[in-house]
Structures are given as C-alpha cells and as structure tokens.
Design a protein around this motif. Sequence first.
Motif, PDB file in Angstrom:
ATOM      1  N   ILE A 115      21.890  13.765  -3.101  1.00  0.00           N
ATOM      2  CA  ILE A 115      21.305  14.850  -2.300  1.00  0.00           C
ATOM      3  C   ILE A 115      22.142  15.053  -1.040  1.00  0.00           C
ATOM      4  N   ALA A 116      22.517  13.953  -0.389  1.00  0.00           N
ATOM      5  CA  ALA A 116      23.349  14.051   0.814  1.00  0.00           C
ATOM      6  C   ALA A 116      24.695  14.689   0.501  1.00  0.00           C
ATOM      7  N   ASP A 117      25.279  14.294  -0.625  1.00  0.00           N
ATOM      8  CA  ASP A 117      26.573  14.860  -1.023  1.00  0.00           C
ATOM      9  C   ASP A 117      26.459  16.369  -1.267  1.00  0.00           C
ATOM     10  N   LYS A 118      25.442  16.763  -2.017  1.00  0.00           N
ATOM     11  CA  LYS A 118      25.256  18.188  -2.329  1.00  0.00           C
ATOM     12  C   LYS A 118      24.934  18.985  -1.067  1.00  0.00           C
ATOM     13  N   LEU A 119      24.127  18.408  -0.192  1.00  0.00           N
ATOM     14  CA  LEU A 119      23.781  19.106   1.043  1.00  0.00           C
ATOM     15  C   LEU A 119      25.014  19.291   1.912  1.00  0.00           C
ATOM     16  N   MET A 120      25.833  18.258   2.035  1.00  0.00           N
ATOM     17  CA  MET A 120      27.055  18.361   2.838  1.00  0.00           C
ATOM     18  C   MET A 120      27.988  19.414   2.254  1.00  0.00           C
ATOM     19  N   LEU A 121      28.189  19.363   0.949  1.00  0.00           N
ATOM     20  CA  LEU A 121      29.070  20.328   0.298  1.00  0.00           C
ATOM     21  C   LEU A 121      28.501  21.743   0.411  1.00  0.00           C
ATOM     22  N   GLY A 122      27.209  21.883   0.199  1.00  0.00           N
ATOM     23  CA  GLY A 122      26.571  23.199   0.297  1.00  0.00           C
ATOM     24  C   GLY A 122      26.649  23.774   1.703  1.00  0.00           C
ATOM     25  N   CYS A 123      26.414  22.937   2.703  1.00  0.00           N
ATOM     26  CA  CYS A 123      26.506  23.406   4.095  1.00  0.00           C
ATOM     27  C   CYS A 123      27.934  23.803   4.442  1.00  0.00           C
ATOM     28  N   ALA A 124      28.894  23.027   3.954  1.00  0.00           N
ATOM     29  CA  ALA A 124      30.304  23.359   4.200  1.00  0.00           C
ATOM     30  C   ALA A 124      30.658  24.691   3.555  1.00  0.00           C
ATOM     31  N   LEU A 125      30.273  24.868   2.292  1.00  0.00           N
ATOM     32  CA  LEU A 125      30.548  26.135   1.604  1.00  0.00           C
ATOM     33  C   LEU A 125      29.862  27.300   2.313  1.00  0.00           C
ATOM     34  N   GLY A 126      28.618  27.090   2.728  1.00  0.00           N
ATOM     35  CA  GLY A 126      27.880  28.142   3.433  1.00  0.00           C
ATOM     36  C   GLY A 126      28.545  28.509   4.754  1.00  0.00           C
ATOM     37  N   GLY A 127      28.993  27.514   5.495  1.00  0.00           N
ATOM     38  CA  GLY A 127      29.675  27.785   6.759  1.00  0.00           C
ATOM     39  C   GLY A 127      30.985  28.519   6.559  1.00  0.00           C
ATOM     40  N   LEU A 128      31.731  28.115   5.545  1.00  0.00           N
ATOM     41  CA  LEU A 128      33.009  28.781   5.249  1.00  0.00           C
ATOM     42  C   LEU A 128      32.769  30.209   4.751  1.00  0.00           C
ATOM     43  N   TRP A 129      31.713  30.399   3.992  1.00  0.00           N
ATOM     44  CA  TRP A 129      31.356  31.753   3.540  1.00  0.00           C
ATOM     45  C   TRP A 129      30.965  32.626   4.741  1.00  0.00           C
ATOM     46  N   ALA A 130      30.152  32.078   5.638  1.00  0.00           N
ATOM     47  CA  ALA A 130      29.691  32.841   6.805  1.00  0.00           C
ATOM     48  C   ALA A 130      30.856  33.297   7.679  1.00  0.00           C
ATOM     49  N   LEU A 131      31.926  32.520   7.697  1.00  0.00           N
ATOM     50  CA  LEU A 131      33.113  32.891   8.467  1.00  0.00           C
ATOM     51  C   LEU A 131      34.019  33.850   7.697  1.00  0.00           C
ATOM     52  N   GLY A 132      33.677  34.117   6.436  1.00  0.00           N
ATOM     53  CA  GLY A 132      34.497  35.004   5.624  1.00  0.00           C
ATOM     54  C   GLY A 132      35.704  34.313   5.005  1.00  0.00           C
ATOM     55  N   VAL A 133      35.713  32.994   5.019  1.00  0.00           N
ATOM     56  CA  VAL A 133      36.832  32.234   4.466  1.00  0.00           C
ATOM     57  C   VAL A 133      36.735  32.151   2.945  1.00  0.00           C
ATOM     58  N   LEU A 134      35.519  32.018   2.434  1.00  0.00           N
ATOM     59  CA  LEU A 134      35.291  31.947   0.989  1.00  0.00           C
ATOM     60  C   LEU A 134      34.548  33.190   0.519  1.00  0.00           C
ATOM     61  N   PRO A 135      34.885  33.682  -0.670  1.00  0.00           N
ATOM     62  CA  PRO A 135      34.210  34.877  -1.179  1.00  0.00           C
ATOM     63  C   PRO A 135      32.771  34.589  -1.615  1.00  0.00           C
ATOM     64  N   SER A 136      31.938  35.593  -1.476  1.00  0.00           N
ATOM     65  CA  SER A 136      30.520  35.452  -1.835  1.00  0.00           C
ATOM     66  C   SER A 136      30.344  35.039  -3.287  1.00  0.00           C
ATOM     67  N   TRP A 137      31.114  35.651  -4.183  1.00  0.00           N
ATOM     68  CA  TRP A 137      30.937  35.367  -5.607  1.00  0.00           C
ATOM     69  C   TRP A 137      31.173  33.897  -5.923  1.00  0.00           C
ATOM     70  N   LEU A 138      32.101  33.258  -5.210  1.00  0.00           N
ATOM     71  CA  LEU A 138      32.399  31.851  -5.468  1.00  0.00           C
ATOM     72  C   LEU A 138      31.241  30.969  -5.000  1.00  0.00           C
ATOM     73  N   VAL A 139      30.742  31.239  -3.813  1.00  0.00           N
ATOM     74  CA  VAL A 139      29.631  30.447  -3.279  1.00  0.00           C
ATOM     75  C   VAL A 139      28.394  30.639  -4.158  1.00  0.00           C
ATOM     76  N   LEU A 140      28.162  31.869  -4.622  1.00  0.00           N
ATOM     77  CA  LEU A 140      27.031  32.123  -5.518  1.00  0.00           C
ATOM     78  C   LEU A 140      27.199  31.400  -6.853  1.00  0.00           C
TER      79      LEU A 140
END
Length: 186
Positions: free
Chosen positions: A67-92
């Motif tokens: 759970i900690a691993d997934k939460l850390m990875l998910g938060c990182a992906l979400g933060g990178l998406w929010a900055l426009g670094v990662l595309p929405s389709w990939l995070v989805l």
Amino acid sequence: MTLRHLPNTITGLRLVMAPVLPWLLMTGHPRAALCLALAAGLSDLVDGQLAKRFGWQSRLGSLLDPIADKLMLGCALGGLWALGVLPSWLVLLVLARDVVIVAGAAAWWRLAGPFDASPSLLSKLTTAVQVGLVLLCLVQLAGWTVPLQVLKEAVVAVALLTFLSGMDYVIRYGVRAWQHNRTPPA
C-alpha cells in the motif's frame, strides 16, 4: 516500541511521506521531491531487509508495504501529471490497471475466498519501469538533463508494460476463477 516493529514503523513513515512528494513538486521544490523519492525507495529496501533478516515479518507489514509503495508511486505520478510532465492518458492507464487489479482481488475474495496474490514477474517489471520513469522525470525537474528521447521511450515502455501487466492479471485470474467455479466441492 520494540525493534521488531521497526520495519512497520519505516513503512508507516513511507505512507506519511507519500503526499509530501506532490506537495514538494507543486510548491517548486523538485530537488527535495527527488531526495524524498530516493529516501522512500531506500526505506522500502531497508524495511524489507530488516523484516527478512531478523524474522520481523508481520501480517500488518505484508499489507502496509505494498500500500505504501502504491501510494508513493501514485502520488508521484499525480504530482508529475499536475505539473504537465506526464500525459493524462498514461496516468489514467496506470490508475485503471491498479483499479482492475484491486477490483478483481476484491471480487475473488468475496466469491471464492482468500488467494495467493503474489505479483508476477511482469508486474514487478512494470512497477520497476514505472518507478524508473518517475525518477527520470524528477531528475529532469531537479535540473539535470535527461534526453527527450529517453523520456519518450520510458513513457512508451511504461504504457506497454502497464497494459500487458493488466491484461495478464485479468487473464490469469480469470482462468483461475473459471477453474475454481468448475471444481466440484470436496
């Protein structure tokens, strides 16, 4: 607290660190976010090694660690998406895979009872490549140059492996469920 609880305490700290990572990104501290991500990765190695080496494994730890691993990875992906670094389709896509896995596991547990949910080699590779992409993006944001082609290839690798891993779970556990339902009760 005894030393026996140290791995779970480290895992708990990783749970607390997870939402800090996107906050650091959103407030303009990418180097601190990179350091936090590296510390989280190191803590994951340390808590696992402590638990195995000293026999400090616990049911709570076996639940909290992924759970900690997934939460850390998910938060990182979400933060990178929010900055426009990662595309929405990939995070989805990453989110959809995880939702499918959790929904499938919940359905299995509800209909057939507990099962061994050990991740496949493909799933482990997928997670490793996802973590690699996050680290590449954090390194880039922290001011070091990562060639654009490397980032593009990492995005493609994450997308492909995430899709294949999701399909692997659906097919593998779908077949198990079908076989389970066809097995006569003893």
